[in-house]
Design a protein around this motif. Structure first.
Motif, PDB file in Angstrom:
ATOM      1  N   PHE A  16       0.827  -1.289  -0.205  1.00  0.00           N
ATOM      2  CA  PHE A  16      -0.054  -0.073   0.028  1.00  0.00           C
ATOM      3  C   PHE A  16       0.932   1.106   0.106  1.00  0.00           C
ATOM      4  O   PHE A  16       0.782   2.248  -0.651  1.00  0.00           O
ATOM      5  CB  PHE A  16      -1.053  -0.102   1.142  1.00  0.00           C
ATOM      6  N   ALA A  23     -16.028  -0.571   5.001  1.00  0.00           N
ATOM      7  CA  ALA A  23     -15.752  -0.769   3.503  1.00  0.00           C
ATOM      8  C   ALA A  23     -16.956  -1.775   3.010  1.00  0.00           C
ATOM      9  O   ALA A  23     -16.955  -2.363   1.897  1.00  0.00           O
ATOM     10  CB  ALA A  23     -14.572  -1.310   3.172  1.00  0.00           C
ATOM     11  N   ASN A  34      -5.965  -0.447  -3.998  1.00  0.00           N
ATOM     12  CA  ASN A  34      -7.477  -0.870  -4.026  1.00  0.00           C
ATOM     13  C   ASN A  34      -8.443  -0.174  -4.947  1.00  0.00           C
ATOM     14  O   ASN A  34      -9.300  -0.665  -5.654  1.00  0.00           O
ATOM     15  CB  ASN A  34      -7.951  -0.364  -2.682  1.00  0.00           C
ATOM     16  N   MET A  86      -7.832  -1.829  -8.430  1.00  0.00           N
ATOM     17  CA  MET A  86      -8.789  -3.094  -8.280  1.00  0.00           C
ATOM     18  C   MET A  86     -10.315  -2.654  -8.548  1.00  0.00           C
ATOM     19  O   MET A  86     -11.073  -3.505  -9.412  1.00  0.00           O
ATOM     20  CB  MET A  86      -8.413  -3.883  -7.097  1.00  0.00           C
ATOM     21  N   GLY A 118     -12.565  -4.199 -11.464  1.00  0.00           N
ATOM     22  CA  GLY A 118     -13.694  -4.891 -11.504  1.00  0.00           C
ATOM     23  C   GLY A 118     -14.924  -4.180 -11.941  1.00  0.00           C
ATOM     24  O   GLY A 118     -15.788  -4.943 -12.661  1.00  0.00           O
ATOM     25  N   ASN A 178       0.445 -12.867  -2.347  1.00  0.00           N
ATOM     26  CA  ASN A 178      -0.933 -12.872  -1.253  1.00  0.00           C
ATOM     27  C   ASN A 178      -2.092 -12.884  -2.420  1.00  0.00           C
ATOM     28  O   ASN A 178      -1.991 -12.531  -3.760  1.00  0.00           O
ATOM     29  CB  ASN A 178      -0.558 -11.596  -0.899  1.00  0.00           C
ATOM     30  N   PRO A 179      -2.904 -13.636  -1.826  1.00  0.00           N
ATOM     31  CA  PRO A 179      -4.207 -13.668  -2.781  1.00  0.00           C
ATOM     32  C   PRO A 179      -4.674 -12.285  -3.595  1.00  0.00           C
ATOM     33  O   PRO A 179      -5.179 -12.462  -4.477  1.00  0.00           O
ATOM     34  CB  PRO A 179      -5.326 -14.345  -1.797  1.00  0.00           C
ATOM     35  N   LYS A 180      -4.659 -11.281  -2.732  1.00  0.00           N
ATOM     36  CA  LYS A 180      -5.041  -9.993  -3.357  1.00  0.00           C
ATOM     37  C   LYS A 180      -4.126  -9.730  -4.765  1.00  0.00           C
ATOM     38  O   LYS A 180      -4.576  -9.561  -5.441  1.00  0.00           O
ATOM     39  CB  LYS A 180      -4.913  -8.864  -2.213  1.00  0.00           C
ATOM     40  N   ALA A 197      -4.849 -12.153  -7.319  1.00  0.00           N
ATOM     41  CA  ALA A 197      -6.023 -11.702  -8.221  1.00  0.00           C
ATOM     42  C   ALA A 197      -5.874 -10.541  -9.187  1.00  0.00           C
ATOM     43  O   ALA A 197      -6.565 -10.505 -10.261  1.00  0.00           O
ATOM     44  CB  ALA A 197      -7.206 -11.585  -7.122  1.00  0.00           C
ATOM     45  N   GLU A 226     -14.994 -10.163 -11.352  1.00  0.00           N
ATOM     46  CA  GLU A 226     -15.809 -10.356 -10.387  1.00  0.00           C
ATOM     47  C   GLU A 226     -14.798 -10.818  -9.173  1.00  0.00           C
ATOM     48  O   GLU A 226     -15.005 -10.901  -8.039  1.00  0.00           O
ATOM     49  CB  GLU A 226     -16.792 -11.401 -10.718  1.00  0.00           C
ATOM     50  N   LEU A 227     -13.794 -11.603  -9.833  1.00  0.00           N
ATOM     51  CA  LEU A 227     -12.875 -12.358  -8.654  1.00  0.00           C
ATOM     52  C   LEU A 227     -12.049 -11.065  -8.033  1.00  0.00           C
ATOM     53  O   LEU A 227     -11.856 -11.050  -6.863  1.00  0.00           O
ATOM     54  CB  LEU A 227     -11.856 -13.268  -9.213  1.00  0.00           C
ATOM     55  N   VAL A 228     -11.653 -10.268  -8.728  1.00  0.00           N
ATOM     56  CA  VAL A 228     -10.874  -9.162  -8.104  1.00  0.00           C
ATOM     57  C   VAL A 228     -11.584  -8.258  -7.292  1.00  0.00           C
ATOM     58  O   VAL A 228     -11.143  -7.699  -6.109  1.00  0.00           O
ATOM     59  CB  VAL A 228      -9.907  -8.225  -9.239  1.00  0.00           C
ATOM     60  N   GLU A 229     -12.737  -8.249  -7.241  1.00  0.00           N
ATOM     61  CA  GLU A 229     -13.677  -7.469  -6.483  1.00  0.00           C
ATOM     62  C   GLU A 229     -13.894  -7.933  -5.179  1.00  0.00           C
ATOM     63  O   GLU A 229     -13.939  -7.112  -4.106  1.00  0.00           O
ATOM     64  CB  GLU A 229     -15.099  -7.237  -6.996  1.00  0.00           C
ATOM     65  N   PHE A 261     -11.503  -8.902  -3.633  1.00  0.00           N
ATOM     66  CA  PHE A 261     -10.304  -8.727  -2.685  1.00  0.00           C
ATOM     67  C   PHE A 261     -10.080  -7.017  -2.511  1.00  0.00           C
ATOM     68  O   PHE A 261      -9.217  -6.754  -1.888  1.00  0.00           O
ATOM     69  CB  PHE A 261      -9.067  -9.264  -3.224  1.00  0.00           C
ATOM     70  N   GLN A 262     -10.726  -6.248  -3.214  1.00  0.00           N
ATOM     71  CA  GLN A 262     -10.596  -4.849  -3.428  1.00  0.00           C
ATOM     72  C   GLN A 262     -10.227  -3.971  -2.163  1.00  0.00           C
ATOM     73  O   GLN A 262      -9.364  -2.925  -2.306  1.00  0.00           O
ATOM     74  CB  GLN A 262     -11.452  -4.385  -4.469  1.00  0.00           C
ATOM     75  N   TRP A 263     -11.068  -4.398  -1.094  1.00  0.00           N
ATOM     76  CA  TRP A 263     -10.957  -3.465   0.071  1.00  0.00           C
ATOM     77  C   TRP A 263     -10.158  -4.180   0.993  1.00  0.00           C
ATOM     78  O   TRP A 263     -10.282  -3.788   2.312  1.00  0.00           O
ATOM     79  CB  TRP A 263     -12.270  -2.905   0.342  1.00  0.00           C
ATOM     80  N   LEU A 264      -9.666  -5.265   0.884  1.00  0.00           N
ATOM     81  CA  LEU A 264      -8.924  -6.147   1.886  1.00  0.00           C
ATOM     82  C   LEU A 264      -7.702  -5.611   2.193  1.00  0.00           C
ATOM     83  O   LEU A 264      -7.055  -5.291   1.396  1.00  0.00           O
ATOM     84  CB  LEU A 264      -8.973  -7.712   1.745  1.00  0.00           C
ATOM     85  N   THR A 265      -7.150  -5.949   3.447  1.00  0.00           N
ATOM     86  CA  THR A 265      -5.943  -5.822   3.866  1.00  0.00           C
ATOM     87  C   THR A 265      -5.188  -7.190   3.144  1.00  0.00           C
ATOM     88  O   THR A 265      -6.000  -8.148   2.875  1.00  0.00           O
ATOM     89  CB  THR A 265      -5.483  -5.817   5.211  1.00  0.00           C
ATOM     90  N   PHE A 266      -3.860  -7.385   3.127  1.00  0.00           N
ATOM     91  CA  PHE A 266      -3.263  -8.519   2.713  1.00  0.00           C
ATOM     92  C   PHE A 266      -3.372  -9.726   3.801  1.00  0.00           C
ATOM     93  O   PHE A 266      -3.841 -10.770   3.453  1.00  0.00           O
ATOM     94  CB  PHE A 266      -1.727  -8.286   2.914  1.00  0.00           C
ATOM     95  N   ALA A 313      -6.980 -10.773   3.137  1.00  0.00           N
ATOM     96  CA  ALA A 313      -6.995 -11.531   1.726  1.00  0.00           C
ATOM     97  C   ALA A 313      -6.596 -13.065   2.005  1.00  0.00           C
ATOM     98  O   ALA A 313      -7.065 -13.921   1.438  1.00  0.00           O
ATOM     99  CB  ALA A 313      -6.244 -10.939   0.775  1.00  0.00           C
ATOM    100  N   ALA A 314      -5.765 -13.146   2.863  1.00  0.00           N
ATOM    101  CA  ALA A 314      -4.923 -14.473   3.246  1.00  0.00           C
ATOM    102  C   ALA A 314      -5.993 -15.254   4.190  1.00  0.00           C
ATOM    103  O   ALA A 314      -5.781 -16.480   4.334  1.00  0.00           O
ATOM    104  CB  ALA A 314      -3.541 -14.440   3.614  1.00  0.00           C
ATOM    105  N   LEU A 332      -9.809 -15.470   4.275  1.00  0.00           N
ATOM    106  CA  LEU A 332     -10.964 -15.030   3.760  1.00  0.00           C
ATOM    107  C   LEU A 332     -12.445 -15.870   4.807  1.00  0.00           C
ATOM    108  O   LEU A 332     -11.976 -17.036   5.360  1.00  0.00           O
ATOM    109  CB  LEU A 332     -11.459 -15.586   2.522  1.00  0.00           C
ATOM    110  N   VAL A 376     -15.595 -16.852  -3.837  1.00  0.00           N
ATOM    111  CA  VAL A 376     -14.209 -16.983  -4.256  1.00  0.00           C
ATOM    112  C   VAL A 376     -13.818 -18.014  -4.982  1.00  0.00           C
ATOM    113  O   VAL A 376     -13.455 -18.105  -6.391  1.00  0.00           O
ATOM    114  CB  VAL A 376     -13.150 -16.539  -3.539  1.00  0.00           C
TER     115      VAL A 376
END
Lengths: 119, 119, 119, 119
Positions: free
Chosen positions: A53, A113, B32, B35, B39, C29-31, C34, D43-46, D48-53, D56-57, D59, D67
Motif C-alpha cells: 500500500f 468498506a 485498491n 482493483m 472490477g 498474497n491472494p490480493k 487476483a 468479479e474475482l478481483v472485486e 479482494f479490493q478493499w481487503l488488507t493482505f 485476503a489470506a 477469507l 471466491v
C-alpha cells in the motif's frame, strides 16, 4: 468556470473528431470499446499488482507517468463508449453519486468498506 | 459553457467529500482503487459478452440503464484513483490524445485498427 | 490416463516450487494474485478487441501464439491463487459445472444466451 | 495418479458437451469467451479490493466459497476459449513455465518482484 480541457463534453467532441478523421467508427462498436476499456483497466491494475500500500501511494516518477497515461487510456475509451451508446457520462456520474449516497448513508457506512447489501 | 457537472474537477471535489464524510480514505489506497476500477470494467464488459455488434449498438432500454451506471462506476473510481495519485485526469487525457495523434497519423492509420507499432 | 502435464495438481506443485525457489511467496498474497490474473485477462481481451467474429476464430499464426501464452498466464496465476487460498481448482470446477447444469437446464437454455436469472 | 476431474483435457471434453447440448457454440466465439473471462476476472478481483493482505489470506468461510466459484468460472471460460482456439492449455502452460524460468533465473530474481525486462 472549468478550463476547456476539464470538460467531458469537450473531450467527447475531440475524440469523436479523432475517430472520424481516421475512419475508425467502423471499429468503435460499443462491444469493442468495452473490451478496449477492460484491457486498459487490466494494464492499469498490473502496475499495482506487486506493490505494498505504501509503494502504491508513492509511485516512483517513471511509473507514475506510465500510470497517468493508463488512466488517460481508460478515460478516453470510456468517453468513446458512452458517446457511441448515447450516454451522458456526466449525468450518469451525478445519478450514480446520488444512488450511492442513498445506499451508503454516512451513519451506517462510516469507516466501513462493507457493500451496501450487507450493511 | 459546460454545465457544472460536466467538469472532471468538480466531480473530483464531490467524490473527495463523499469519501471524507464516510471516513473511506483509509480504503482508498491507489492499489485498491485500481482493483475497484478493474472490477467495474469487468462488469461493464459482461453486459456485452454475448451480444452481436448490432445488439451492442442497440441495447434494450433496461440494459442501457444498467450499462450507463456501470460507465459511471468506472468514471467515479477513475477520478478517485487519479485524485489519490495526484494525477490531473484532464491534463493526462490531453497529453494522451497528443501522443495518439503522433502515433496514429491520419495518412497511415485511416480505416485501419492496426496497433501503432505494427503500422 | 491423463499425461503428466495435463494435471492441475501437477501444475500446482510445479508453480509452488517455482515461487519457493525465487522466494516469491512474500509477493503471492491472494490480493496480488487476483490482480495479476485480472491484468492477464485484460491482455488477453486486448488481442480480440478490434476483431470481427470471423477474425477472432481465425487468428493469424503469430497472434495465435501470443494468445496461447496469454491463456497460459491466466492459468498459471489462477493455479497460484487457488493454491494460496487452499482452493481445489478441479473440485471447484466440478462443483460449478453441476451448479450451471441446474441453472441452465437444456430445455430452457437451448440456443439462448440469456442469464439464468432471466430465463 | 491424478483423479479424473484433475485433468484439463477431461474438463475440456465435459464443457464442450455442455455447450453442444445447449446449442451454445453459436455464442462461444473466442472474442465472446475472452470477454466472459475478463468479466469473471473482474468479479474475482472485486472480492479482494478493499481487503488488507491479512484479510485476503484469511477469507471468512462464506466469502471463500464465493471466491472458489469465481475461480471456477475463470477456469471454465479459459478452457472453453482455449478449446475454440485449438490451444492445448496444458502444453501452453508448460511452454510458459519454461519461458518464465529463462526470464527469471533464480540468481537474478530471488526475492524480487521486478519485471524481467527491468531485472
Amino acid at each position: 468556470m472549468p478550463k476547456r480541457t476539464d470538460s467531458l463534453e469537450m473531450l467527447r467532441v475531440k475524440l469523436a473528431q479523432f475517430a472520424a478523421d481516421r475512419d475508425w467508427n467502423q471499429f468503435h462498436n460499443p462491444k469493442n470499446l468495452a473490451m478496449a476499456l477492460a484491457g486498459e483497466a487490466g494494464e492499469l491494475v498490473e502496475h499495482f499488482q506487486w506493490l505494498t500500500f505504501e509503494e502504491a501511494a508513492n509511485l516512483p516518477r517513471g511509473v507514475r507517468e506510465e500510470v497517468e497515461l493508463e488512466c488517460a487510456d481508460v478515460l478516453l475509451f470510456l468517453i468513446r463508449l458512452a458517446d457511441k451508446l448515447g450516454v451522458d457520462l456526466a449525468a450518469a456520474a451525478e445519478k450514480k453519486i446520488a444512488l450511492n449516497a442513498a445506499k451508503y448513508p454516512v451513519a451506517k457506512s462510516k469507516g466501513r468498506a462493507t457493500k451496501y447489501n450487507k450493511l
